[in-house]
Design a protein around this motif. Sequence first.
Motif, short mmCIF file in Angstrom:
data_model
loop_
_atom_site.label_atom_id
_atom_site.label_comp_id
_atom_site.label_asym_id
_atom_site.label_seq_id
_atom_site.Cartn_x
_atom_site.Cartn_y
_atom_site.Cartn_z
N THR A 119 0.91 -1.53 -0.28
CA THR A 119 0.15 0.41 0.29
C THR A 119 0.93 1.51 -0.16
OG1 THR A 119 -1.78 -1.08 0.98
CG2 THR A 119 -1.76 1.06 1.11
N PHE A 120 1.43 1.42 0.62
CA PHE A 120 2.51 1.93 1.11
C PHE A 120 3.66 2.27 0.18
CE2 PHE A 120 7.06 4.05 1.35
CZ PHE A 120 6.61 5.28 2.04
N LEU B 60 0.93 3.86 -3.29
CA LEU B 60 0.70 5.52 -2.53
C LEU B 60 1.44 6.53 -3.08
CD1 LEU B 60 -1.78 7.51 -1.05
CD2 LEU B 60 -0.51 6.96 1.09
N ILE B 61 3.27 5.99 -3.03
CA ILE B 61 3.90 6.60 -3.65
C ILE B 61 3.67 7.27 -4.99
CG2 ILE B 61 6.51 6.98 -3.28
CD1 ILE B 61 5.46 8.01 -1.27
N SER C 11 1.61 6.31 -6.76
CA SER C 11 0.47 6.91 -7.50
C SER C 11 0.49 8.44 -6.85
CB SER C 11 -0.12 6.68 -6.85
OG SER C 11 -1.10 5.17 -7.08
N LEU C 12 1.11 9.06 -6.02
CA LEU C 12 1.02 10.55 -6.15
C LEU C 12 1.98 10.71 -7.11
CD1 LEU C 12 1.89 10.70 -1.98
CD2 LEU C 12 -0.33 11.65 -3.93
N PHE D 193 4.84 15.79 0.29
CA PHE D 193 3.72 14.39 -0.10
C PHE D 193 4.09 12.84 -0.05
CE2 PHE D 193 1.31 17.49 -2.20
CZ PHE D 193 -0.33 17.32 -1.78
N ALA D 194 5.63 12.44 -0.01
CA ALA D 194 6.01 11.65 0.28
C ALA D 194 6.31 11.35 1.39
CB ALA D 194 7.53 11.66 -0.65
N SER E 11 2.95 10.69 3.29
CA SER E 11 2.74 9.37 3.36
C SER E 11 2.97 8.18 4.01
CB SER E 11 2.50 9.04 1.39
OG SER E 11 2.21 10.15 1.04
N ARG E 12 4.61 8.65 3.85
CA ARG E 12 5.31 7.72 4.66
C ARG E 12 4.59 7.11 6.47
NH1 ARG E 12 10.27 4.97 5.38
NH2 ARG E 12 10.89 4.05 6.37
N ILE F 194 1.70 9.02 7.09
CA ILE F 194 0.39 8.18 7.17
C ILE F 194 -0.02 6.78 7.02
CG2 ILE F 194 -2.04 8.11 6.01
CD1 ILE F 194 -1.43 11.74 5.06
N VAL F 195 0.81 6.30 6.39
CA VAL F 195 0.31 4.91 6.18
C VAL F 195 1.65 4.15 6.89
CG1 VAL F 195 0.63 3.02 3.73
CG2 VAL F 195 0.28 5.15 3.30
#
Length: 316
Positions: free
Chosen positions: A238-239, A242-243, A245-246, A302-303, A306-307, A309-310
């Motif tokens: 998932t991580f 997400l990265i 995709s961003l 954002f990276a 994301s780290r 959050i996930v």
Amino acid sequence: MTTATARTETPADEGPTRRRPTSRRRSVRTAERRWGLLLAAPATLHTLLWIGAPILVAIILSFTAYDIIHPAQFIGLQNYATIFTDELFWRSVLHNVIIAAIGIPISMFLALVFAVLLNRSVPGQGIFRVMVFLPHITATVAVAMIWLWIYNPSQNGLMNIVLGTLGIGPLPFLTDPDLALGAVILVTIWQGIGLKMLIYLAALQGLDGQLYEAADLDGANFVQKFFRITVPMLRPATFFILITSLIANFQTFDLIYILTEGGPANSTSVVTYRIYQTAFQEFRVGLANAQSVILLLILIVFAFLSRRIVGGTDGD
């Protein structure tokens, strides 16, 4: 005499046999280190030439006034001051954030659902996998042309044909400022499910089946196993999704260029399209490079978020 001879000869005989394994290990390690450096050299050279050098050049040009024709002139932080007053640039950033905030979670959820379903032995499993993955390997230009037909505002557009059967429309999906961004988000979701599903599917097939057997013995149902075993065990995947995709979202250009060209009224303009306008329509290359540097900093932020959050681990 015999005893003295034995005492003097034994260390001399054992010395080479003790040093030989150490010498061999050192030579093996040296050879492995050389092969490792040799194998890593192409990737390192590629990174320095095609990633490191352009970033360095972009940073240097971001402090200049450059229009391709005339030589670059150093102007300090003036380009960055201009960016903070450029309403269209920050509006483009906001569009990227909206597309990411809506499109990425939906596409990740659908990809996970498809991956869980296709991980089971069902008839036609291969065909369904190809159908879901096909939009990802299709050229973005072809994807945009297909959706131009689907969104055609006339009665010939597929979307308006479907809505017409419900007594709705026709709707100008790509020419109405209130509908255009939503129409673009729908295309990004459709195009992005395939790769995410493939990654989730590979991660699912690597999970330990004993966990599910133990859960079955404890009487856990499908939903409990999904949220308490599958979702936590897929956290690294998932991580990663997400990265990537961003990053892909903030690099979107060709889809916007073909579908809407940032319109109508800049309602679908994204960061990369704004950089393209600045560099090749307004010929302010120095300012475009400063915008690229800002985009890089946004991606780094954002990276990092994301780290957090996930909850990725050090091994992710």
